[in-house]
Write a protein that holds these residues in place. Structure first.
Motif, PDB file in Angstrom:
ATOM      1  N   UNK A  80      54.538  34.607 -37.893  1.00  0.00           N
ATOM      2  CA  UNK A  80      54.405  34.502 -39.346  1.00  0.00           C
ATOM      3  C   UNK A  80      53.661  35.697 -39.924  1.00  0.00           C
ATOM      4  N   UNK A  81      52.551  36.082 -39.298  1.00  0.00           N
ATOM      5  CA  UNK A  81      51.792  37.235 -39.792  1.00  0.00           C
ATOM      6  C   UNK A  81      52.625  38.516 -39.723  1.00  0.00           C
ATOM      7  N   UNK A  82      53.382  38.672 -38.641  1.00  0.00           N
ATOM      8  CA  UNK A  82      54.220  39.867 -38.507  1.00  0.00           C
ATOM      9  C   UNK A  82      55.282  39.900 -39.603  1.00  0.00           C
ATOM     10  N   UNK A  83      55.871  38.742 -39.902  1.00  0.00           N
ATOM     11  CA  UNK A  83      56.890  38.683 -40.953  1.00  0.00           C
ATOM     12  C   UNK A  83      56.292  39.030 -42.309  1.00  0.00           C
ATOM     13  N   UNK A  84      55.175  38.434 -42.647  1.00  0.00           N
ATOM     14  CA  UNK A  84      54.522  38.731 -43.933  1.00  0.00           C
ATOM     15  C   UNK A  84      54.096  40.188 -44.016  1.00  0.00           C
ATOM     16  N   UNK A  85      53.650  40.743 -42.890  1.00  0.00           N
ATOM     17  CA  UNK A  85      53.131  42.107 -42.870  1.00  0.00           C
ATOM     18  C   UNK A  85      54.232  43.162 -42.908  1.00  0.00           C
ATOM     19  N   UNK A  86      55.333  42.901 -42.212  1.00  0.00           N
ATOM     20  CA  UNK A  86      56.341  43.934 -41.984  1.00  0.00           C
ATOM     21  C   UNK A  86      57.542  43.853 -42.918  1.00  0.00           C
ATOM     22  N   UNK A  87      57.596  42.856 -43.803  1.00  0.00           N
ATOM     23  CA  UNK A  87      58.688  42.740 -44.769  1.00  0.00           C
ATOM     24  C   UNK A  87      58.086  42.558 -46.163  1.00  0.00           C
ATOM     25  N   UNK A  88      58.906  42.648 -47.218  1.00  0.00           N
ATOM     26  CA  UNK A  88      58.384  42.421 -48.573  1.00  0.00           C
ATOM     27  C   UNK A  88      57.963  40.976 -48.823  1.00  0.00           C
ATOM     28  N   UNK A  89      58.290  40.077 -47.902  1.00  0.00           N
ATOM     29  CA  UNK A  89      58.056  38.656 -48.133  1.00  0.00           C
ATOM     30  C   UNK A  89      56.594  38.312 -48.345  1.00  0.00           C
ATOM     31  N   UNK A  90      55.700  39.007 -47.634  1.00  0.00           N
ATOM     32  CA  UNK A  90      54.280  38.700 -47.775  1.00  0.00           C
ATOM     33  C   UNK A  90      53.782  38.904 -49.188  1.00  0.00           C
ATOM     34  N   UNK A  91      54.121  40.041 -49.782  1.00  0.00           N
ATOM     35  CA  UNK A  91      53.655  40.316 -51.151  1.00  0.00           C
ATOM     36  C   UNK A  91      54.328  39.392 -52.157  1.00  0.00           C
ATOM     37  N   UNK A  92      55.593  39.028 -51.913  1.00  0.00           N
ATOM     38  CA  UNK A  92      56.293  38.105 -52.811  1.00  0.00           C
ATOM     39  C   UNK A  92      55.618  36.733 -52.780  1.00  0.00           C
ATOM     40  N   UNK A  93      55.357  36.240 -51.593  1.00  0.00           N
ATOM     41  CA  UNK A  93      54.763  34.911 -51.473  1.00  0.00           C
ATOM     42  C   UNK A  93      53.342  34.893 -52.038  1.00  0.00           C
TER      43      UNK A  93
ATOM     44  N   UNK B  44      61.309  29.413 -58.802  1.00  0.00           N
ATOM     45  CA  UNK B  44      62.306  28.729 -57.974  1.00  0.00           C
ATOM     46  C   UNK B  44      63.298  29.726 -57.388  1.00  0.00           C
ATOM     47  N   UNK B  45      63.721  30.691 -58.187  1.00  0.00           N
ATOM     48  CA  UNK B  45      64.643  31.716 -57.704  1.00  0.00           C
ATOM     49  C   UNK B  45      63.970  32.583 -56.648  1.00  0.00           C
ATOM     50  N   UNK B  46      62.732  32.989 -56.912  1.00  0.00           N
ATOM     51  CA  UNK B  46      62.018  33.827 -55.949  1.00  0.00           C
ATOM     52  C   UNK B  46      61.767  33.093 -54.636  1.00  0.00           C
ATOM     53  N   UNK B  47      61.492  31.802 -54.712  1.00  0.00           N
ATOM     54  CA  UNK B  47      61.277  31.039 -53.483  1.00  0.00           C
ATOM     55  C   UNK B  47      62.548  30.980 -52.639  1.00  0.00           C
ATOM     56  N   UNK B  48      63.704  30.898 -53.293  1.00  0.00           N
ATOM     57  CA  UNK B  48      64.945  30.893 -52.507  1.00  0.00           C
ATOM     58  C   UNK B  48      65.205  32.268 -51.900  1.00  0.00           C
TER      59      UNK B  48
ATOM     60  N   UNK C  68      71.654  35.725 -55.894  1.00  0.00           N
ATOM     61  CA  UNK C  68      70.586  35.888 -54.912  1.00  0.00           C
ATOM     62  C   UNK C  68      70.520  37.319 -54.391  1.00  0.00           C
ATOM     63  N   UNK C  69      71.680  37.931 -54.168  1.00  0.00           N
ATOM     64  CA  UNK C  69      71.700  39.333 -53.728  1.00  0.00           C
ATOM     65  C   UNK C  69      71.142  40.244 -54.818  1.00  0.00           C
ATOM     66  N   UNK C  70      71.487  39.954 -56.070  1.00  0.00           N
ATOM     67  CA  UNK C  70      70.947  40.734 -57.181  1.00  0.00           C
ATOM     68  C   UNK C  70      69.438  40.554 -57.268  1.00  0.00           C
ATOM     69  N   UNK C  71      68.969  39.332 -57.073  1.00  0.00           N
ATOM     70  CA  UNK C  71      67.527  39.061 -57.132  1.00  0.00           C
ATOM     71  C   UNK C  71      66.789  39.836 -56.041  1.00  0.00           C
TER      72      UNK C  71
ATOM     73  N   UNK D  95      65.519  33.055 -47.912  1.00  0.00           N
ATOM     74  CA  UNK D  95      66.641  33.799 -47.328  1.00  0.00           C
ATOM     75  C   UNK D  95      66.144  34.931 -46.431  1.00  0.00           C
ATOM     76  N   UNK D  96      65.003  35.510 -46.795  1.00  0.00           N
ATOM     77  CA  UNK D  96      64.467  36.630 -46.038  1.00  0.00           C
ATOM     78  C   UNK D  96      63.631  36.188 -44.843  1.00  0.00           C
ATOM     79  N   UNK D  97      63.218  34.921 -44.858  1.00  0.00           N
ATOM     80  CA  UNK D  97      62.255  34.469 -43.855  1.00  0.00           C
ATOM     81  C   UNK D  97      62.908  34.290 -42.500  1.00  0.00           C
ATOM     82  N   UNK D  98      62.363  34.988 -41.511  1.00  0.00           N
ATOM     83  CA  UNK D  98      62.825  34.883 -40.133  1.00  0.00           C
ATOM     84  C   UNK D  98      61.593  34.717 -39.248  1.00  0.00           C
ATOM     85  N   UNK D  99      61.145  33.487 -39.109  1.00  0.00           N
ATOM     86  CA  UNK D  99      59.946  33.218 -38.317  1.00  0.00           C
ATOM     87  C   UNK D  99      60.302  32.209 -37.235  1.00  0.00           C
TER      88      UNK D  99
END
Length: 199
Positions: free
Chosen positions: A96-109, A65-69, A25-28, A73-77
């Protein structure tokens, strides 16, 4: 082949080895940061984690499935608990909008949702995750029921879907700078309705 087996992290079968799973997961996460969604592959993760591809696929049946995990792990909402349904829903969407906007999680999702449209395995992984999140997010509505703020026969998961669809639309159109007034208007339409009562 023997050399690869020596250098690869050991698997303990279908049950995850916690140390190996964390390393993968850390490598991913690192591969995702370096190459973005377009540069993400199971091969790249396996090389970085010094893990065999069969091990990764045993624990995560697909790239999605790997990307969703990784995403989870990154999601802090935070889910607010203010004592008001409307305030809780507004606060949740703002977080939620701040998390998607301010971290890589938004583009990944967003990329995962796009891939799910043409890849059956990705679609199944995303559907499973979305179902779990709907159940999780419906706790905001369940708390309002417990307070007597709304009727007991309100379907919490339908309300969660309505709020989620508003969020997904802004994610998919990359409009995450939505202001609080717009969020409040949308939440108000959900919580108070739009039809004027007949007299």
């Amino acid at each position: 082949m023997a050399e690869e087996a020596d250098t690869a992290r050991r698997s303990i079968g279908a049950r995850r080895n916690p140390d190996s799973a964390d390393a993968i997961l850390e490598a991913a996460e690192a591969v995702l940061v370096e190459g973005g969604y377009a540069g993400f592959s199971i091969e790249a993760v396996a090389r970085r984690a010094r893990a065999g591809k069969p091990t990764i696929y045993r624990w995560w049946p697909s790239k999605a499935a790997l990307l969703l995990e990784v995403y989870q792990r990154q999601k802090r909402v935070d889910i607010p608990d203010s004592g008001s349904l409307e305030e809780d829903l507004v606060g949740f969407l703002k977080n939620l909008f701040a998390h998607w906007r301010d971290t890589p999680s938004g583009s990944v999702y967003r990329s995962l949702i796009a891939e799910a449209q043409s890849d059956e395995t990705s679609g199944a992984a995303l559907a499973g995750y979305a179902t779990g999140r709907r159940t999780h997010n419906s706790q905001i509505v369940d708390r309002a029921k417990a307070r007597g703020e709304i009727a007991d026969d309100i379907d919490s998961e339908v309300v969660a879907d309505l709020i989620g669809s508003f969020a997904w639309k802004h994610l998919l159109t990359n409009r995450l700078d939505v202001d609080e007034a717009t969020i409040r208007t949308a939440v108000g339409y959900v919580t108070r309705g739009i039809v004027t009562p007949r007299r």
